[in-house]
Design a protein around this motif. Structure first.
Motif, short mmCIF file in Angstrom:
data_model
loop_
_atom_site.label_atom_id
_atom_site.label_comp_id
_atom_site.label_asym_id
_atom_site.label_seq_id
_atom_site.Cartn_x
_atom_site.Cartn_y
_atom_site.Cartn_z
N LEU A 98 0.85 -1.20 0.00
CA LEU A 98 0.00 0.00 0.00
C LEU A 98 0.87 1.24 0.00
O LEU A 98 1.93 1.28 0.64
N ARG A 99 0.41 2.25 -0.70
CA ARG A 99 1.07 3.55 -0.65
C ARG A 99 0.07 4.55 -0.09
O ARG A 99 -1.07 4.63 -0.58
N LEU A 100 0.53 5.31 0.88
CA LEU A 100 -0.37 6.22 1.59
C LEU A 100 0.12 7.66 1.42
O LEU A 100 1.02 8.10 2.16
N PRO A 101 -0.40 8.38 0.44
CA PRO A 101 -0.06 9.80 0.37
C PRO A 101 -0.67 10.52 1.57
O PRO A 101 -1.88 10.43 1.78
N ILE A 102 0.16 11.17 2.35
CA ILE A 102 -0.35 11.87 3.54
C ILE A 102 -0.09 13.37 3.39
O ILE A 102 1.04 13.80 3.16
N VAL A 103 -1.17 14.13 3.50
CA VAL A 103 -1.12 15.58 3.32
C VAL A 103 -1.53 16.27 4.62
O VAL A 103 -2.64 16.03 5.12
N PRO A 104 -0.64 17.08 5.18
CA PRO A 104 -0.96 17.73 6.45
C PRO A 104 -2.28 18.50 6.37
O PRO A 104 -2.52 19.24 5.41
N GLY A 105 -3.11 18.29 7.36
CA GLY A 105 -4.37 19.02 7.41
C GLY A 105 -5.49 18.35 6.64
O GLY A 105 -6.65 18.75 6.75
N LEU A 106 -5.16 17.35 5.80
CA LEU A 106 -6.21 16.66 5.05
C LEU A 106 -6.43 15.24 5.57
O LEU A 106 -7.50 14.93 6.09
N ASN A 107 -5.42 14.40 5.44
CA ASN A 107 -5.65 13.00 5.83
C ASN A 107 -4.65 12.50 6.87
O ASN A 107 -4.50 11.29 7.03
N ASP A 108 -3.98 13.39 7.58
CA ASP A 108 -3.08 12.96 8.68
C ASP A 108 -3.90 12.84 9.97
O ASP A 108 -3.52 13.36 11.02
N ARG A 109 -5.01 12.12 9.84
CA ARG A 109 -5.95 12.03 10.97
C ARG A 109 -5.91 10.64 11.60
O ARG A 109 -5.68 9.64 10.90
N ASP A 110 -6.22 10.60 12.88
CA ASP A 110 -6.24 9.32 13.60
C ASP A 110 -7.26 8.36 12.99
O ASP A 110 -7.01 7.17 12.88
N ASP A 111 -8.44 8.89 12.61
CA ASP A 111 -9.46 7.97 12.08
C ASP A 111 -9.00 7.34 10.77
O ASP A 111 -9.27 6.17 10.49
N HIS A 112 -8.23 8.10 9.95
CA HIS A 112 -7.70 7.54 8.70
C HIS A 112 -6.66 6.46 9.01
O HIS A 112 -6.69 5.37 8.43
N PHE A 113 -5.76 6.75 9.95
CA PHE A 113 -4.74 5.76 10.31
C PHE A 113 -5.41 4.50 10.89
O PHE A 113 -4.99 3.38 10.60
N GLU A 114 -6.45 4.72 11.67
CA GLU A 114 -7.18 3.58 12.27
C GLU A 114 -7.83 2.74 11.15
O GLU A 114 -7.76 1.51 11.17
N ASN A 115 -8.42 3.41 10.18
CA ASN A 115 -9.06 2.68 9.07
C ASN A 115 -8.05 1.93 8.23
O ASN A 115 -8.32 0.83 7.74
N VAL A 116 -6.87 2.53 8.03
CA VAL A 116 -5.82 1.84 7.26
C VAL A 116 -5.41 0.58 8.01
O VAL A 116 -5.26 -0.50 7.41
N ALA A 117 -5.25 0.69 9.33
CA ALA A 117 -4.85 -0.47 10.13
C ALA A 117 -5.91 -1.57 10.04
O ALA A 117 -5.59 -2.75 9.89
N ARG A 118 -7.18 -1.15 10.10
CA ARG A 118 -8.27 -2.14 10.03
C ARG A 118 -8.26 -2.82 8.66
O ARG A 118 -8.41 -4.03 8.53
N LEU A 119 -8.06 -2.01 7.63
CA LEU A 119 -8.00 -2.55 6.27
C LEU A 119 -6.89 -3.59 6.15
O LEU A 119 -7.07 -4.67 5.59
N MET A 120 -5.74 -3.26 6.70
CA MET A 120 -4.60 -4.17 6.57
C MET A 120 -4.81 -5.46 7.37
O MET A 120 -4.37 -6.53 6.95
N ARG A 121 -5.48 -5.34 8.50
CA ARG A 121 -5.77 -6.56 9.28
C ARG A 121 -6.71 -7.48 8.49
O ARG A 121 -6.62 -8.69 8.60
N SER A 122 -7.59 -6.86 7.69
CA SER A 122 -8.56 -7.68 6.95
C SER A 122 -7.94 -8.29 5.67
O SER A 122 -8.55 -9.13 5.04
N LEU A 123 -6.75 -7.82 5.31
CA LEU A 123 -6.06 -8.33 4.10
C LEU A 123 -4.65 -8.76 4.51
O LEU A 123 -3.67 -8.04 4.27
N PRO A 124 -4.52 -9.92 5.12
CA PRO A 124 -3.27 -10.28 5.79
C PRO A 124 -2.08 -10.50 4.85
O PRO A 124 -0.94 -10.49 5.32
N ARG A 125 -2.32 -10.69 3.55
CA ARG A 125 -1.17 -10.93 2.66
C ARG A 125 -0.59 -9.65 2.07
O ARG A 125 0.34 -9.70 1.26
N LEU A 126 -1.12 -8.49 2.45
CA LEU A 126 -0.50 -7.23 1.99
C LEU A 126 0.94 -7.18 2.49
O LEU A 126 1.24 -7.62 3.60
N ARG A 127 1.84 -6.63 1.66
CA ARG A 127 3.26 -6.62 2.00
C ARG A 127 3.65 -5.53 3.01
O ARG A 127 4.79 -5.44 3.43
#
Ligand code: SF4
Ligand code: SF4
Length: 305
Positions: A222-251
């Motif tokens: 996964l590549r995560l473009p992070i832009v200050p003030g837009l998506n550097d939010r806890d809820d976004h990081f939390e959702n990314v973590a949840r997504l990755m847990r649901s797809l265990p073979r991601l590198r």
């Protein structure tokens, strides 16, 4: 049969940030997203652009003479200006500009020519574990060329990576699946409403494609473009973590910190600004904080630090 042509805006040799080892990255024009922070604005449209860097102009006057539309004008105060609304992007002036102040961005190449350019650095790929990366723009938006180039590169024994925004029909992914060793898959924003606001499109199809690719056994980072003030939010990081847990073979995931390279490109090509200037360039400490925020949530972040 007519050759398959691809419209590219750059073929960049010795790339070290677009997959493993030393690579050549072929940047294709055309993308269905319109990200407000885009750092490759010349890749958004399929049309070619005329780039003008005033500081490189040596005042030879050739462009004034060859332009059929009087696009080039000399202003007594501002100097050499372009009336871009009259420009047909024919490229005649760029051809005459030996100082490279004017350049045409976007050229059509055959699969054979693109591969020949890529193969020039084959010895470096062998020693570094590198290869070919297709990027853009969105490579899957030119699926006939992308599929043909990947197939030819695979036949030549190259490691092949595709950087994708994921916003394409899954049938396009299916066509390239046999030839791709690694996907660099952008997740720009996990909140649907914000995704639409920042990129112009909803993110549902991007998640569906990601899941289908994962289930098909593809290697994905996964590549995560992070832009200050837009998506550097806890809820976004939390959702990314949840997504990755649901797809265990991601590198793993790689943070792509925002930078302002797109601003100068927009100026050079006369492309409309999309609000780029309002974003802060993140400090090293800010990036380290994002890395930490994701690692704390169990995400395997490959950035250093
Ligand atoms: S051809 Fe190039 S160097 Fe000459 S005047 Fe035009 S922009 Fe300047
Ligand atoms: S690209 Fe063609 S139309 Fe546009 S400024 Fe140059 S010569 Fe004129």
């Amino acid at each position: 049969m007519a050759p398959i042509l691809g419209r590219v805006f750059d073929i960049q040799r010795f790339s070290i940030h677009d997959g493993p080892g030393i690579r050549t990255t072929v940047f294709l024009k055309g993308c269905s997203l319109r990200c407000v922070w885009c750092h490759n604005p010349e890749g958004i449209d399929r049309e070619r652009h005329l780039s003008f860097v005033a500081r490189n102009c040596i005042g030879c006057g050739y462009c004034f003479r060859v332009c059929p539309n009087q696009v080039h004008v000399m202003d007594s105060e501002k100097g050499h200006l372009l009336r871009r609304e009259k420009c047909e992007v024919c490229g005649a002036c760029a051809e005459e500009c030996y100082a490279k102040a004017l350049e045409l961005v976007g050229r059509d190449v055959t699969v054979e020519d693109a591969l020949a350019e890529v193969m020039r650095d084959q010895p470096f790929y062998e020693t570094s574990g590198g290869g070919l990366t297709l990027s853009g723009g969105e490579p899957l938006a030119q699926i006939d060329f992308t599929e043909a180039l990947l197939r030819a590169a695979k036949e030549a024994g190259l490691h092949c990576a595709v950087e994708t925004c994921g916003h394409a029909p899954f049938r396009a992914f299916k066509r390239v699946l046999p030839y791709v060793d690694l996907y660099l898959y952008d997740i720009k924003e996990t909140d649907e409403r914000r995704h639409e606001e920042y990129t112009g499109a909803p993110n549902g199809v991007i998640f569906e494609n990601l899941r289908a690719l994962h289930d098909a056994g593809a290697a994905i980072l996964l590549r995560l473009p992070i832009v200050p003030g837009l998506n550097d939010r806890d809820d976004h990081f939390e959702n990314v973590a949840r997504l990755m847990r649901s797809l265990p073979r991601l590198r793993g995931a790689e943070i792509m910190p925002y930078h302002r390279l797109g601003t100068s490109k927009r100026e050079r090509m006369g492309l409309a600004s999309v609000g780029d200037a309002i974003y802060e360039t993140p400090s090293k400490e800010a990036v380290a904080g994002w890395v930490e925020a994701l690692r704390r949530r169990g995400v395997a972040v490959i950035n250093e630090g």
